[in-house]
Design an enzyme around this catalytic site. Sequence first.
Site, PDB file in Angstrom:
ATOM      1  N   ARG A   1      -5.946  61.503  -5.806  1.00 17.29           N
ATOM      2  CA  ARG A   1      -5.927  60.801  -7.098  1.00 17.29           C
ATOM      3  C   ARG A   1      -7.366  60.470  -7.509  1.00 17.29           C
ATOM      4  O   ARG A   1      -8.287  60.643  -6.720  1.00 17.29           O
ATOM      5  CB  ARG A   1      -5.159  59.494  -6.950  1.00 17.29           C
ATOM      6  CG  ARG A   1      -5.819  58.585  -5.922  1.00 17.29           C
ATOM      7  CD  ARG A   1      -5.325  57.151  -5.936  1.00 17.29           C
ATOM      8  NE  ARG A   1      -6.157  56.319  -5.076  1.00 17.29           N
ATOM      9  CZ  ARG A   1      -6.000  56.177  -3.770  1.00 17.29           C
ATOM     10  NH1 ARG A   1      -5.041  56.829  -3.141  1.00 17.29           N
ATOM     11  NH2 ARG A   1      -6.812  55.411  -3.073  1.00 17.29           N
TER      12      ARG A   1
ATOM     13  N   GLU B   1      -4.732  58.238  17.636  1.00 15.55           N
ATOM     14  CA  GLU B   1      -6.141  58.624  17.438  1.00 15.55           C
ATOM     15  C   GLU B   1      -7.006  57.846  18.412  1.00 15.55           C
ATOM     16  O   GLU B   1      -6.686  56.703  18.744  1.00 15.55           O
ATOM     17  CB  GLU B   1      -6.611  58.241  16.015  1.00 15.55           C
ATOM     18  CG  GLU B   1      -6.201  59.194  14.927  1.00 15.55           C
ATOM     19  CD  GLU B   1      -6.729  58.772  13.557  1.00 15.55           C
ATOM     20  OE1 GLU B   1      -7.597  57.866  13.474  1.00 15.55           O
ATOM     21  OE2 GLU B   1      -6.258  59.340  12.566  1.00 15.55           O
TER      22      GLU B   1
ATOM     23  N   LYS C   1      -0.021  62.310   7.241  1.00 10.00           N
ATOM     24  CA  LYS C   1      -1.298  62.403   7.956  1.00 10.00           C
ATOM     25  C   LYS C   1      -1.240  63.418   9.087  1.00 10.00           C
ATOM     26  O   LYS C   1      -2.238  64.066   9.384  1.00 10.00           O
ATOM     27  CB  LYS C   1      -1.658  61.038   8.530  1.00 10.00           C
ATOM     28  CG  LYS C   1      -1.998  60.022   7.479  1.00 10.00           C
ATOM     29  CD  LYS C   1      -2.684  58.886   8.168  1.00 10.00           C
ATOM     30  CE  LYS C   1      -2.943  57.756   7.219  1.00 10.00           C
ATOM     31  NZ  LYS C   1      -3.660  56.696   7.914  1.00 10.00           N
TER      32      LYS C   1
ATOM     33  N   HIS D   1      -8.136  45.671   4.415  1.00  9.17           N
ATOM     34  CA  HIS D   1      -7.998  47.051   3.935  1.00  9.17           C
ATOM     35  C   HIS D   1      -8.106  47.157   2.418  1.00  9.17           C
ATOM     36  O   HIS D   1      -7.686  48.148   1.819  1.00  9.17           O
ATOM     37  CB  HIS D   1      -6.698  47.689   4.420  1.00  9.17           C
ATOM     38  CG  HIS D   1      -6.601  47.714   5.911  1.00  9.17           C
ATOM     39  ND1 HIS D   1      -7.533  48.372   6.684  1.00  9.17           N
ATOM     40  CD2 HIS D   1      -5.746  47.133   6.771  1.00  9.17           C
ATOM     41  CE1 HIS D   1      -7.225  48.195   7.958  1.00  9.17           C
ATOM     42  NE2 HIS D   1      -6.161  47.443   8.045  1.00  9.17           N
TER      43      HIS D   1
HETATM   44  C1  MV4 Z   1      -9.524  53.754  12.199  1.00  7.22           C
HETATM   45  C2  MV4 Z   1     -10.423  52.804  12.721  1.00  7.22           C
HETATM   46  C3  MV4 Z   1     -10.943  53.049  13.982  1.00  7.22           C
HETATM   47  N1  MV4 Z   1     -10.605  54.161  14.669  1.00  7.22           N
HETATM   48  N2  MV4 Z   1      -9.219  54.847  12.920  1.00  7.22           N
HETATM   49  C4  MV4 Z   1      -8.375  51.318   8.244  1.00  7.22           C
HETATM   50  C5  MV4 Z   1      -7.684  51.780   7.020  1.00  7.22           C
HETATM   51  C6  MV4 Z   1      -7.329  53.192   7.248  1.00  7.22           C
HETATM   52  N3  MV4 Z   1      -7.535  53.959   6.061  1.00  7.22           N
HETATM   53  C7  MV4 Z   1      -8.175  53.621   8.393  1.00  7.22           C
HETATM   54  N4  MV4 Z   1      -8.662  52.468   9.018  1.00  7.22           N
HETATM   55  C8  MV4 Z   1      -9.269  52.525  10.235  1.00  7.22           C
HETATM   56  N5  MV4 Z   1      -8.992  53.620  10.987  1.00  7.22           N
HETATM   57  C9  MV4 Z   1      -9.742  55.022  14.119  1.00  7.22           C
HETATM   58  N6  MV4 Z   1      -9.392  56.113  14.830  1.00  7.22           N
HETATM   59  C10 MV4 Z   1     -10.725  51.693  11.955  1.00  7.22           C
HETATM   60  C11 MV4 Z   1     -10.155  51.536  10.708  1.00  7.22           C
HETATM   61  C12 MV4 Z   1     -10.502  50.351   9.964  1.00  7.22           C
HETATM   62  C13 MV4 Z   1     -11.362  50.408   8.866  1.00  7.22           C
HETATM   63  C14 MV4 Z   1     -11.884  51.608   8.416  1.00  7.22           C
HETATM   64  C15 MV4 Z   1     -12.707  51.653   7.333  1.00  7.22           C
HETATM   65  C16 MV4 Z   1     -13.054  50.478   6.681  1.00  7.22           C
HETATM   66  C17 MV4 Z   1     -12.551  49.277   7.095  1.00  7.22           C
HETATM   67  C18 MV4 Z   1     -11.697  49.223   8.182  1.00  7.22           C
HETATM   68  C19 MV4 Z   1     -11.169  47.996   8.602  1.00  7.22           C
HETATM   69  C20 MV4 Z   1     -10.332  47.961   9.664  1.00  7.22           C
HETATM   70  C21 MV4 Z   1      -9.991  49.137  10.332  1.00  7.22           C
END
Ligand code: MV4
Length: 506
Positions: free
Chosen positions: A292, A200, A116, A235
Amino acid sequence: MFKKILIANRGEIAVRVIRACHELGLPAVAVYSDVDRRALHVLRADEAYPIGPAPASESYLNLGRILDAARKSGADAIHPGYGFLSENPQFARACREAGIGFIGPSPEAMECMGSKTRARQQMEKAGVPFVPGTARGMGSVEEAQRVAAELGYPIMLKAASGGGGKGMRWVANRSELASAFDQARSEALRAFGDDEVYLEKAITNPRHVEMQILADEYGNTVYLGERECSLQRRHQKVLEESPSPAVSAEMRQQMGEIAVKAARAANYANAGTIEFLVDANRGFYFLEMNTRLQVEHPVTELVTGYDLVQLQIRIAAGERLPFTQDQIRLRGHAIECRIYAEDPEKDYFPSPGRITDLAEPSGPGIRLDSGIYSGWNVPLEYDPLLAKLIVYGEDRTQTMARLGRALSEYFIAGVKTNLGLFRRILDHQDFVSGKTDTGLLARLTVEAQNGTSSDAQLATIAAGVFTALNAPSGNSAARNGAGKDLGQPNSQASPWKKVARSEALG
Ligand code: MV4
């Protein structure tokens, strides 16, 4: 074109790829572990090869055994599906060295997007907006504290090799940073063998919106519209739709052009997905790229009319994209429900076992990508995804009505499933009005426990999406409306309907 394709996967996605092969007039080769001897993908393939014992590490993740099966069968290309080896650059490289086509991006493109921090550096160079934060790992707590103070709390710590929430920590203020940093590092090391952690700015209650792209090996790259994927539990996505209720035509074009820019920066070919976080003001930020085919690709297929798997195969075989961006038209609305063998009474814990009865929906606007049949035993060793119900209609309203109708036709007995959850999502005012943010499933769970949400509970949810990760399981009978058909949408069916159904099925 390839002569024969081996599918290095199982379940519904292996069946999906076999269908694409057959429509292209190509024979399909299955591989299977000991517990998958009678799996649907094996029955549907033209040939099948055993690749080892049930644990994925000894079968579906075993590069050598899969390449052996490809050689024995004479397959000249491998489709990896999703999960397993699909984003493993070593596997893509091993295919290349063995002279076998890999139906996916190059190992170099995978590596570019696999870390990342590396991806963020690439995006910075390419001018793609990403979530504010660092593009390199933090060397010490002190460094993290310095950067966090500049960004402003709350912040998120994320593993550079991570994905799917592992090694991720929400940090509300300075006092929490030191221990969260250590935890994130050791979790990342354990999960990925790499303790690089970066920072972040945290976005509260974001939406997860992703853009599908396709690129050929001649530099042509197009976007195929977005998917709204905010309905997740731990997730794990539960329901996806396209178009997103939060994306306007103007935003789609901006997001699409940025996604194409991101893919080009990685020199990307084949199908890929650019994930964005969308904030409350509909600002969007690059999050990561999935190199993918994704589980939820069918919603894009329905609104574009294109077969993404056939296109993946044709691109990998060296064909040019058969259309340009301005020829792509999005039409109608599609919703996908992921049907899992999970027990709603046990906080959606996997519930493997024998499928004793099965009635599947069909009719207008219904697509069912299923990996099961009546009499089959769902093994406990793998992801418990049974099938995907994908519904299409001319608009969101019609699609929701069709989904409700399809759910009432769907009956799975023998294993517990999450089917009942989708009726409750469809009945929720926030879903109906398109407020499909990442907190919705938590609100739904809490409301089902109590009949309605108390102010205190709503305040807890409003505190952030992380409630969703830790939502109490609570009284399960109340959550699921009780009754012996628990977890099934059929629980409202009249007694004679139930009798008629079980007699017909028996
Ligand atoms: C985040 C976020 C808030 N702020 N990044 C969760 C899985 C991963 N792919 C990224 N995720 C998140 N990143 C920042 N800077 C909140 C989440 C997150 C989330 C994002 C999309 C859909 C569901 C979620 C559930 C929990 C946390």
